[in-house]
Design a protein around this motif. Structure first.
Motif, PDB file in Angstrom:
ATOM      1  N   THR A  87     -26.706 -42.390 -85.724  1.00 45.21           N
ATOM      2  CA  THR A  87     -26.130 -43.161 -86.980  1.00 45.21           C
ATOM      3  C   THR A  87     -26.904 -44.331 -87.234  1.00 45.21           C
ATOM      4  N   MET A  88     -27.225 -45.145 -86.259  1.00 45.95           N
ATOM      5  CA  MET A  88     -27.909 -46.467 -86.440  1.00 45.95           C
ATOM      6  C   MET A  88     -29.228 -46.339 -87.207  1.00 45.95           C
ATOM      7  N   VAL A  89     -29.948 -45.347 -86.639  1.00 48.82           N
ATOM      8  CA  VAL A  89     -31.278 -45.133 -87.513  1.00 48.82           C
ATOM      9  C   VAL A  89     -31.072 -44.576 -88.846  1.00 48.82           C
ATOM     10  N   ARG A  90     -30.045 -43.789 -89.197  1.00 49.87           N
ATOM     11  CA  ARG A  90     -29.611 -43.357 -90.552  1.00 49.87           C
ATOM     12  C   ARG A  90     -29.206 -44.559 -91.291  1.00 49.87           C
ATOM     13  N   GLN A  91     -28.557 -45.401 -90.767  1.00 51.27           N
ATOM     14  CA  GLN A  91     -28.214 -46.615 -91.694  1.00 51.27           C
ATOM     15  C   GLN A  91     -29.425 -47.501 -91.792  1.00 51.27           C
ATOM     16  N   ALA A  92     -30.252 -47.756 -90.974  1.00 50.36           N
ATOM     17  CA  ALA A  92     -31.535 -48.357 -91.330  1.00 50.36           C
ATOM     18  C   ALA A  92     -32.354 -47.898 -92.143  1.00 50.36           C
ATOM     19  N   PHE A  93     -32.359 -46.453 -92.277  1.00 51.30           N
ATOM     20  CA  PHE A  93     -33.034 -45.577 -93.267  1.00 51.30           C
ATOM     21  C   PHE A  93     -32.626 -45.746 -94.426  1.00 51.30           C
ATOM     22  N   ARG A  94     -31.240 -45.763 -94.594  1.00 56.55           N
ATOM     23  CA  ARG A  94     -30.781 -46.044 -96.026  1.00 56.55           C
ATOM     24  C   ARG A  94     -31.011 -47.479 -96.460  1.00 56.55           C
ATOM     25  N   ASP A  99     -30.765 -47.024-100.120  1.00 56.87           N
ATOM     26  CA  ASP A  99     -30.011 -46.029-100.263  1.00 56.87           C
ATOM     27  C   ASP A  99     -30.158 -44.963-101.338  1.00 56.87           C
ATOM     28  N   HIS A 100     -31.041 -44.878-102.029  1.00 53.76           N
ATOM     29  CA  HIS A 100     -31.321 -43.968-102.905  1.00 53.76           C
ATOM     30  C   HIS A 100     -31.397 -42.254-102.415  1.00 53.76           C
ATOM     31  N   TRP A 101     -31.787 -42.337-101.267  1.00 54.16           N
ATOM     32  CA  TRP A 101     -32.142 -41.122-100.566  1.00 54.16           C
ATOM     33  C   TRP A 101     -31.187 -40.469 -99.846  1.00 54.16           C
ATOM     34  N   ALA A 102     -30.848 -39.398-100.225  1.00 54.16           N
ATOM     35  CA  ALA A 102     -29.577 -38.942 -99.333  1.00 54.16           C
ATOM     36  C   ALA A 102     -30.121 -38.401 -98.243  1.00 54.16           C
ATOM     37  N   THR A 103     -28.985 -38.551 -97.247  1.00 50.52           N
ATOM     38  CA  THR A 103     -29.194 -38.214 -95.875  1.00 50.52           C
ATOM     39  C   THR A 103     -28.149 -37.390 -95.222  1.00 50.52           C
ATOM     40  N   ARG A 104     -28.292 -36.466 -94.464  1.00 45.65           N
ATOM     41  CA  ARG A 104     -27.474 -35.812 -93.558  1.00 45.65           C
ATOM     42  C   ARG A 104     -27.350 -35.831 -92.157  1.00 45.65           C
ATOM     43  N   LEU A 105     -26.307 -36.119 -91.620  1.00 40.80           N
ATOM     44  CA  LEU A 105     -26.118 -36.014 -90.031  1.00 40.80           C
ATOM     45  C   LEU A 105     -25.492 -34.648 -89.572  1.00 40.80           C
ATOM     46  N   ASP A 167     -19.970 -40.648 -89.845  1.00 42.01           N
ATOM     47  CA  ASP A 167     -20.055 -39.748 -91.017  1.00 42.01           C
ATOM     48  C   ASP A 167     -20.905 -38.405 -90.710  1.00 42.01           C
ATOM     49  N   TYR A 168     -20.698 -37.349 -90.525  1.00 39.45           N
ATOM     50  CA  TYR A 168     -21.449 -36.340 -90.023  1.00 39.45           C
ATOM     51  C   TYR A 168     -20.864 -34.889 -90.541  1.00 39.45           C
ATOM     52  N   GLU A 169     -21.860 -33.924 -90.664  1.00 38.05           N
ATOM     53  CA  GLU A 169     -21.437 -32.431 -90.978  1.00 38.05           C
ATOM     54  C   GLU A 169     -21.494 -31.642 -89.342  1.00 38.05           C
ATOM     55  N   PHE A 170     -20.151 -31.099 -89.188  1.00 36.79           N
ATOM     56  CA  PHE A 170     -20.225 -30.259 -88.069  1.00 36.79           C
ATOM     57  C   PHE A 170     -20.842 -28.999 -88.515  1.00 36.79           C
ATOM     58  N   MET A 171     -21.488 -28.427 -87.446  1.00 32.74           N
ATOM     59  CA  MET A 171     -22.026 -26.964 -87.739  1.00 32.74           C
ATOM     60  C   MET A 171     -21.979 -26.229 -86.084  1.00 32.74           C
ATOM     61  N   SER A 172     -21.434 -25.022 -86.466  1.00 34.92           N
ATOM     62  CA  SER A 172     -21.451 -24.235 -85.314  1.00 34.92           C
ATOM     63  C   SER A 172     -22.519 -23.187 -85.296  1.00 34.92           C
ATOM     64  N   SER A 173     -23.048 -22.932 -84.009  1.00 36.11           N
ATOM     65  CA  SER A 173     -24.064 -21.979 -83.649  1.00 36.11           C
ATOM     66  C   SER A 173     -23.430 -20.463 -84.253  1.00 36.11           C
TER      67      SER A 173
END
Length: 561
Positions: A87-94, A99-105, A167-173
């Motif tokens: 999340t820290m890397v994601r925030q730094a990327f934004r 913050d123009h570039w959409a990101t997903r975690l 802030d994340y999206e849960f995904m089940s295998s």
């Protein structure tokens, strides 16, 4: 202001921003030709990320960051650390891209794995033993709250992450395999089976090589996840043939959730199918990352960026093991410390091995508080590299706590406090009008201090008798404090008298005098700023404490108890 933030992010030196710049370079290289990449980079470096996104359609896809979780057990410290750091890397990327570039975690749960052993400390172990080798989402829930053990642990994971505000999206295998989301990549792997085997077989022992297959078929009869050789593969029909112990020679499609991949091919398949751009992992997985990256490329994908963080050590410097139980659990940290202090601890030096045990919590809390205080007066270029910028997504609180955690610990001990109400009573004079709702951080810290003192500080208290030099100095200090107004709450004024006594009595070095105060009066080798402590505890009470220590009344009582 936004462009200023992008400029600051380009020059920031803390590791999340270093990783964000690496991630940006990776994504540009992955999605654009050399000429396009140069043009896009010029725009982004000029603070015009929005123009770069508009000019190059390939940049319109979200940047995908992933973390993984094995739901055979409950979320733990490593789970938190990986999501927090990503999340820290994601925030730094934004910040870097305005913050123009959409990101997903994506928080990915590997819940289609077969249950290979019964976890310790789980109820109804006999029931789990009966369900061994079933996918975790088919294993019955020993807690009796969900449709499966995997669902139970997935729910715990999501509640765990939600409690920290991630802030994340849960995904089940299981759900993803069955939905067909992985089908195209699974068929590619079937087609390129030999290339994948050529990567994997050299990494295996002789016995394992003889039976290895990247495909783990699900038995149509028992529902077990089988580790059996692939006897035939049919690219045209998208199927494999294997020997099912329960039913003999069997053919199943590799799509639709009929098979699960071994974990290294599975990791590579996910990276390819989900177009993952970034995933970090522990140092113990360096070789796995390398092999999975090779498989990802064999499947036509691009391995994500990321870095390998160091693992935590116990109090003896040994690697922490869940099976040994020599680590610190999330619940334990949160009993004694704040979530913010844990995030601070995760921020610091992720590539260096660090001890993770109860002793680190007080220091982590006070360091976090000091970083909040520093942030208020720092220039913007320093602020963005301050850990609290990353911990609070660029918006740290204006104020933290008016006193340190170490001071609270000593106040709890000296006042023999057992409740927050008792502690708030001491602050009535020091912070007039302050209450739990106006000082919420202080109120939380009081609860943590009460817990920590009772469990760790109190049992280890060790008072000593003063030397003749120390006794004379203590009595001198008591006399000087008696000359001050009894209602004095000026910690600096009191601290000035403490310094003056230390110098007057020729303590060399001067810190030996403060060591004596802590050891004689507080029964500890370290302590808070004494002036602040005295101001809160109360001058008459402090004088009484000093005289008791000078006359040897504290050490015998401690020894008797």
């Amino acid at each position: 202001m936004l462009q200023d933030l992008e400029t600051l992010a380009r020059d920031a030196r803390s590791w999340p921003f270093e990783q964000a710049r690496i991630l940006l370079t990776h994504v540009l290289k992955k999605r654009l030709s050399d000429g396009e990449r140069d043009a896009a980079r010029l725009l982004i470096d000029a603070g015009k990320a929005d123009e770069a996104l508009a000019a190059f359609e390939a940049l319109s896809r979200p940047v995908v960051l992933e973390t993984g979780y094995g739901p055979s057990g409950l979320p733990h410290m490593g789970t938190f650390g990986e999501v927090a750091r990503t999340t820290m890397v994601r925030q730094a990327f934004r910040a870097l891209t305005g913050d123009h570039w959409a990101t997903r975690l994506i928080a990915f749960s590997d819940d289609m794995d077969g249950l290979r052993k019964v976890p310790e400390g789980v109820p109804n172990p006999e029931m789990l033993r009966e369900d061994l080798h079933l996918p975790l989402t088919k294993v019955r829930d020993p807690f009796g709250t969900h449709e499966s053990f995997g669902a139970h642990n997935n729910a715990r994971l999501q509640a765990f992450l939600d409690s920290f505000g991630f802030d994340y999206e849960f995904m089940s295998s299981t759900a993803t395999y069955r939905s067909g989301r992985f089908d195209a990549t699974l068929l590619t792997l079937l087609e390129r089976y030999d290339a994948v085997m050529a990567i994997m077989l050299p990494t295996l022992g002789e016995e394992r090589r003889a039976t290895y297959s990247p495909f783990l078929p699900i038995s149509p009869i028992t529902g077990h996840v089988l580790q059996v050789p692939t006897l035939e593969r049919n690219v045209e029909t998208g199927t494999i043939v294997f020997d099912d112990p329960a039913g003999g020679r069997t053919e199943v499609p590799v799509t639709g959730g009929h098979v699960k991949l071994q974990w290294k091919p599975d990791w590579a398949m996910r990276w390819t199918a989900l177009d993952v751009d970034y995933e970090m992992s522990g140092k113990d997985l360096i070789e796995s990352v390398r092999e999975s990256g090779k498989i990802c490329r064999a499947l036509g994908g691009v391995a994500p960026e990321g870095f390998n963080y160091e693992l935590f050590l116990d109090i003896e410097g040994k690697k922490i093991s869940k099976s040994k139980g020599n680590g610190l659990t999330m619940d334990e940290w949160l009993r004694y410390g704040t979530p913010e202090s844990l995030s601070w601890y995760m921020f610091g030096s992720p590539k260096s091995a660090k001890s993770l045990h109860f002793n680190v919590i007080p220091r982590a809390i006070d360091d976090y508080l000091s970083f909040i205080d520093q942030y208020r007066t720092q220039e913007p270029a320093k602020r963005i590299d301050n850990a609290v910028w990353s911990i609070h997504a660029g918006s740290p609180p204006e104020v933290a706590s008016p006193v340190s955690f170490s001071l609270l610990l000593n106040l709890v001990g000296v006042a023999n406090a057992s409740s927050k109400d008792q502690l708030w009573a001491y602050f009535a004079r020091y912070l007039p009008g302050a209450k739990a709702d106006s000082e919420p951080t202080l109120d939380r810290l009081m609860g943590h201090a009460l817990n920590y003192y009772e469990d760790f500080v109190k049992p280890s208290k060790s008072y000593r008798l003063p030397s003749e030099q120390e006794r004379a100095a203590l009595l001198d200090l008591a006399g000087r404090l008696k000359a001050l107004p009894a209602d004095t709450v000026d910690g600096e004024l009191i601290q000035g008298e403490v310094y003056a006594v230390g110098k007057e009595h020729a303590f060399e070095p001067l810190r030996a005098w403060f060591g004596a105060l802590y050891e004689v009066l507080l029964g500890a080798s370290q302590g808070p700023r004494f002036g602040s402590f005295a101001a809160i505890y109360g001058l008459p009470q402090t004088i009484e404490l000093i005289e008791a220590g000078a006359n040897g009344q504290l050490a015998p009582a401690a020894n008797i108890s």
